[in-house]
Enzyme design. Structure first.
Site, PDB file in Angstrom:
ATOM      1  CD  GLU A  10      85.282  65.697  -5.550  1.00  0.00           C
ATOM      2  OE1 GLU A  10      86.359  66.071  -5.019  1.00  0.00           O
ATOM      3  OE2 GLU A  10      84.170  65.938  -5.051  1.00  0.00           O
ATOM      4  CB  SER A  30      80.543  70.942   1.536  1.00  0.00           C
ATOM      5  OG  SER A  30      80.525  69.597   1.888  1.00  0.00           O
ATOM      6  CG  ASP A  34      82.494  68.554  -6.482  1.00  0.00           C
ATOM      7  OD1 ASP A  34      82.565  68.893  -5.285  1.00  0.00           O
ATOM      8  OD2 ASP A  34      81.505  67.976  -6.964  1.00  0.00           O
ATOM      9  CD  GLU A  47      78.506  69.617  -7.188  1.00  0.00           C
ATOM     10  OE1 GLU A  47      78.407  68.882  -6.194  1.00  0.00           O
ATOM     11  OE2 GLU A  47      79.049  70.741  -7.158  1.00  0.00           O
TER      12      GLU A  47
END
Length: 128
Positions: A10, A30, A34, A47
């Protein structure tokens, strides 16, 4: 270990998008998605997945959450997969096939490069 690899992927993607002129917000934990990225003209709801395997299965409900959030936000839903030792590949959820429970993405699945995703592709990599 998986969480660390995913978080690292990420952060790597955040830097890549920022280098392309996007402002990026990372949602640790979570949540529904993201990353949210925008440049004033285009907005992406992303994501992020990272895998050492040659294939990845994503639960249908996870992809549906991404698509729903992107629709409400006014952004484009994107699945970003970093295949370790291969590189980044980007997918539009509406272009993926799925079974009863999950979407399957592998190295043979047609994909976009980052430049392709952003409309700046100059090669046919991933297209054919």
């Amino acid at each position: 270990m998986r969480y660390r690899r995913g978080a690292s992927a990420e952060r790597e993607l955040v830097k890549l998008l920022e280098s392309k002129g996007f402002a990026v917000l990372r949602s640790a934990g979570s949540h529904k998605i993201d990353l949210v990225a925008g440049n004033g003209k285009e907005y992406l709801c992303i994501e992020v997945k990272s895998t050492r395997s040659r294939k990845l299965y994503l639960p249908i409900e996870d992809v549906e959450k991404l698509v729903e959030f992107a629709g409400r936000f006014g952004g484009r839903p994107v699945l970003a997969v970093k295949f370790v030792n291969v590189g980044w590949r980007f997918y539009g959820p509406n272009r993926l096939e799925h079974g009863e429970k999950s979407y399957k993405i592998d190295l043979e699945t047609p994909f976009m490069t980052l430049d392709g995703l952003l409309g700046k592709q100059r090669t046919l990599e991933g297209v054919l």
